[in-house]
Scaffold this active site. Structure first.
Site, PDB file in Angstrom:
ATOM      1  N   LYS A   1       0.944  -1.258   0.100  1.00 44.34           N
ATOM      2  CA  LYS A   1       0.037  -0.131   0.015  1.00 44.34           C
ATOM      3  C   LYS A   1       0.891   1.143  -0.091  1.00 44.34           C
ATOM      4  CE  LYS A   1      -3.104  -2.119  -0.782  1.00 44.34           C
ATOM      5  NZ  LYS A   1      -3.642  -1.915  -2.368  1.00 44.34           N
TER       6      LYS A   1
ATOM      7  N   GLN B   1      -5.051  -1.864   9.490  1.00 44.87           N
ATOM      8  CA  GLN B   1      -4.719  -3.104   8.911  1.00 44.87           C
ATOM      9  C   GLN B   1      -5.217  -4.398   9.833  1.00 44.87           C
ATOM     10  OE1 GLN B   1      -3.421  -4.227   6.040  1.00 44.87           O
ATOM     11  NE2 GLN B   1      -3.843  -6.289   6.630  1.00 44.87           N
TER      12      GLN B   1
ATOM     13  N   ASP C   1     -11.508   1.978   3.721  1.00 46.61           N
ATOM     14  CA  ASP C   1     -11.678   0.251   3.428  1.00 46.61           C
ATOM     15  C   ASP C   1     -13.144   0.035   3.453  1.00 46.61           C
ATOM     16  OD1 ASP C   1      -9.282  -0.797   2.807  1.00 46.61           O
ATOM     17  OD2 ASP C   1      -8.725  -1.271   4.638  1.00 46.61           O
TER      18      ASP C   1
END
Length: 176
Positions: free
Chosen positions: A47, A91, A114
């Protein structure tokens, strides 16, 4: 037909880089990684590399696996409050003993890249979203890029995770 995801990713990155450059705005992402999970470390490294390729500033915060829930939420909230941070990625999975749902819920929904904040999950469920979880969104983008119609088709999704399976089902429903 071979679907080349790497080719599509390269095209999307080029388009995004041009769009960011044309806007003249600085865009930034904070990535919070807790613990030493090898797969998570690879994902976060990729990322950061992708951000660099398209001109997005990224700030990776690595926290010890034994961090308390309260401290994790404090750190997430401090990044959410920063005006120089446009998006936040926590994450997953988090190490045992940490509540991922509580951690994700303390992100500001507008900075949740996300779509894992409870409000954004609900928006994915209703089809009224700006961001969708990355993997399902990428799969839909690939189908569109290769002009593969899905409307009216039967779709089989294997898995029911909150990260891929469930959102993929919702994105396919939106595509009819």
């Amino acid at each position: 037909m071979i679907l080349d995801g790497k080719l599509l990713a390269k095209k999307i990155k080029e388009d995004l880089k041009n769009k960011i450059e044309a806007s003249g705005k600085k865009v930034s992402l904070a990535v919070i990684l807790v613990g030493e999970d090898p797969a998570s470390k690879v994902y976060v490294r990729n990322k950061a590399k992708a951000c660099e390729e398209v001109g997005v500033a990224s700030e990776v915060v690595t926290l010890a696996a034994d961090i308390t829930q309260e401290m994790l939420e404090y750190i997430i909230n401090s990044y959410a409050a920063r005006v120089d941070i446009d998006g936040i990625l926590v994450q997953m999975p988090l190490p045992k003993g940490l509540d991922g749902e509580k951690a994700l819920a303390c992100k500001k929904k507008k900075k949740d890249v996300d779509a894992f904040h409870p409000v954004n999950c609900g928006k994915v469920m209703t089809g009224d979203y700006k961001f969708a979880p990355c993997t399902p969104a990428g799969m839909v983008e690939m189908l569109k890029y290769y002009n593969i119609p899905v409307a009216g088709k039967h779709c089989v999704i294997i898995g029911r995770s909150n990260i891929v399976g469930k959102p993929m089902a919702m994105l396919m429903l939106k595509e009819n």
